[in-house]
Design an enzyme around this catalytic site. Structure first.
Site, PDB file in Angstrom:
ATOM      1  N   LYS A  34       3.649   1.342  10.519  1.00 26.27           N
ATOM      2  CA  LYS A  34       3.721   2.543   9.678  1.00 26.27           C
ATOM      3  C   LYS A  34       3.234   3.764  10.439  1.00 26.27           C
ATOM      4  CE  LYS A  34       3.393   0.620   5.003  1.00 26.27           C
ATOM      5  NZ  LYS A  34       2.574   0.565   3.770  1.00 26.27           N
TER       6      LYS A  34
ATOM      7  N   ARG B 267       5.683 -12.844   9.819  1.00 27.15           N
ATOM      8  CA  ARG B 267       6.278 -11.554   9.519  1.00 27.15           C
ATOM      9  C   ARG B 267       7.603 -11.404  10.276  1.00 27.15           C
ATOM     10  NH1 ARG B 267       2.840  -6.691  11.789  1.00 27.15           N
ATOM     11  NH2 ARG B 267       4.775  -5.620  11.303  1.00 27.15           N
TER      12      ARG B 267
ATOM     13  N   GLU C 198       0.875  -1.175   0.000  1.00 24.00           N
ATOM     14  CA  GLU C 198       0.000   0.000   0.000  1.00 24.00           C
ATOM     15  C   GLU C 198       0.918   1.232   0.000  1.00 24.00           C
ATOM     16  OE1 GLU C 198      -3.473  -0.343   2.839  1.00 24.00           O
ATOM     17  OE2 GLU C 198      -2.260  -2.056   3.484  1.00 24.00           O
TER      18      GLU C 198
END
Length: 558
Positions: free
Chosen positions: A274, A264, A38
């Site tokens: 983020k 992850r 994104e």
């Protein structure tokens, strides 16, 4: 899919086993993966793992990997982020070729599929507010309850949805929801939102749209449109997998991708959110997204990490199904291992102490050959200039040394790297008693550092000629956080910021060969660590070097 260099092959793991079986069984003639960021921020080291997995698997199995921007929220997305993501993927050594895509390019098809769900009685326009939708959704232990607008007719829903697209309603007035199961134990299936109204300019499609699909609705269908065979994502999307498959089951998609999850990357002494990275930048805690202390790919690149080291790190930690923490020291050791092989050596005095060689003739200079790499003669050598007045490190002199100190002390001998053996004969002090100057005598017969009579000299220190030194600034970067898990306990992560994460030294003396250093060349400053010229702040005549990593792990001892 091609690469700018030759990355390390992805080691055997459960994903490779799945792909190998699919190809052998004829399920797929070839594989197609994708890296779908994104564009709402800069990539960080966690994304590097996903990039290496997706591009690496496509490379190793002769398939292709798409770079696709899942750009479904114009409020948070910017062209700056899109370009930085492209640059970071290329820097890591991967190239998507002609396979660059945007979810926004599929908006018309996604809109048609949303209408299809309405026509099938599987989607409806919702008038509840966001807070009301959240309250109606229920909890992990209690089912949700159905919206009063869930029973709208197909015609009414189509009309409202089309009017949403035409811009008739303000932001937040209505959303489109899937009609699935408000009692589902998986909250993601409790009538999830498919579309919301956002009157904002999109970085890729401008003002063409004012209704935007949610990520969950756009993601799987984008995979289907592109013919993705293996949709590889991190474990936090595992709970979304039933919704991913529900959309594929209930829409006339051209292909059926399959989602697979891996653990992850959780890295100690760092934050990967983020939102928190944005906060660090916006509050001025760091100098920007490319601050060398940041875990962003732009940050570690500016600091001097190499793509080869990052790829080796991703290969070393492997691909698994269980979340785990990777210590920052493992990444740093991968950087050391890579730079130890490639970095030419040079001498730099970070905290200078003046040395006068009293019996060396005034005005005389000599040049000595210094190896660029002691184990790699093919890397050649460069010349260093010796003179009567030198600089050494302050820590390399002690007036009253402890046992085992083999550097410069009054009355003792020490070797000046590449040059001569010298004996300390005296010191000069200031009014506070601090040593400001050391006086020595050299042995003319010890040129090159060897004693002709065979006496053993235990200490060797580096030095720089005062008359030939290059003045520079050096930034000693350390970990941004002092706690291995800044997110622990729900506490404010900022309380764990390391106050010593950067130390700026402004009176550094470098050997003259570093005057025209290339920012793309990493150096080992002998006995100091690995450094590179800062590509942003350095200017001709005023070099600034960043410390990439120390020569050995000091945090283990801490």
């Amino acid at each position: 899919m091609s690469t700018e260099s030759t990355p390390t092959p992805v080691s055997n793991n459960f994903l490779r086993t799945i792909i190998d079986d699919d190809l052998k069984n004829g399920k797929h003639a070839s594989i197609v993966t994708r890296f779908p960021p994104e564009p709402n921020g800069y990539l960080h080291i966690g994304h590097a793992k996903s990039i290496c997995i997706n591009f690496g698997l496509a490379r190793d199995f002769g398939g292709r990997c798409h770079l696709r921007f899942d750009d479904t929220n114009p409020v948070k997305e910017e062209t700056e982020y899109i370009e930085s993501i492209k640059e970071s993927v290329r820097w890591l050594g991967f190239d998507w070729g002609d396979n660059l895509y945007y979810a926004s390019e599929y908006f018309e098809q996604l809109y048609e599929w949303a209408q299809y769900l309405i026509q099938q009685g599987k989607a409806y326009v919702e008038d509840l507010s966001a807070d009301e939708i959240r309250a109606y959704r229920g909890t992990l232990t209690e089912p949700g309850k159905e919206s009063p607008w869930r029973t709208r007719t197909v015609d009414e829903n189509l009309d409202l949805f089309r009017r949403m697209r035409s811009g008739e309603f303000p932001d937040g007035a209505k959303v489109l929801r899937a009609k699935i199961d408000m009692a589902s134990p998986n909250i993601n299936l409790r009538d999830p939102v498919l579309y919301r109204i956002i009157h904002a300019t999109h970085p890729h499609v401008g003002d063409a749209w004012c209704v935007y699909p949610m990520y969950d609705f756009a993601h799987g269908q984008s995979d289907a449109i592109e013919g993705i065979t293996h949709s590889i994502c991190t474990l936090e999307f595992e709970a979304h997998k039933p919704l991913y498959e529900w959309f594929l089951d209930n829409l006339p998609v051209p292909n059926r991708p399959r989602q697979y999850e891996f653990a992850r990357l959780n890295l100690t002494y760092a934050v990967m959110s983020k939102r928190k990275l944005h906060e660090l930048v916006n509050l001025g805690i760091v100098g920007g997204w490319d601050d060398p202390r940041m875990p962003t790919l732009m940050g570690i690149r500016r600091r001097g990490y190499t793509p080869e080291a990052v790829r080796a790190f991703c290969e070393l930690i492997g691909v698994g199904r269980s979340d785990s923490w990777i210590d920052m020291s493992i990444l740093e050791e991968c950087v050391r291992a890579d730079l130890n092989e490639r970095a030419p050596r040079a001498m730099a005095v970070l905290r200078p102490l003046k040395v006068v060689v009293d019996n060396y003739p005034e005005g005389r200079t000599e040049e000595f050959e210094a190896a660029n790499h002691p184990q790699k003669p093919e890397m050649g050598s460069h010349r260093v200039t010796f003179s009567r007045e030198l600089f050494i490190e302050q820590d390399d002199f002690m007036e009253e040394p402890p046992k085992g100190f083999f550097r410069m002390t009054p009355g003792s001998e020490v070797r000046l790297r590449y040059a001569y053996i010298v004996r300390c004969t005296g010191v000069v002090k200031d009014e506070t008693g601090a040593v400001t100057e050391v006086h020595c005598e050299y042995d003319p017969a010890s040129r090159g550092g060897s004693a002709p009579d065979g006496r053993k000299i235990k200490g060797t220190i580096h030095w720089v000629s005062q008359a030939h030194a290059v003045d520079a600034e050096v930034r000693l970067f350390d970990r941004l956080f002092s706690d291995p898990n800044p997110d622990r306990g729900g506490a404010d992560y900022k309380q764990f910021l390391n106050p010593l994460s950067v130390e700026v030294l402004g009176a550094v003396k470098l050997e003259k060969s570093l005057a025209d250093a290339d920012p793309e060349t990493r150096f080992q400053f002998e006995r100091q660590g690995y450094f590179r010229l800062d590509p942003v702040d350095s200017k001709p005549g005023t070099p600034i070097f960043n410390r990439i990593v120390t020569l050995r792990d000091a945090w283990t001892k801490k």
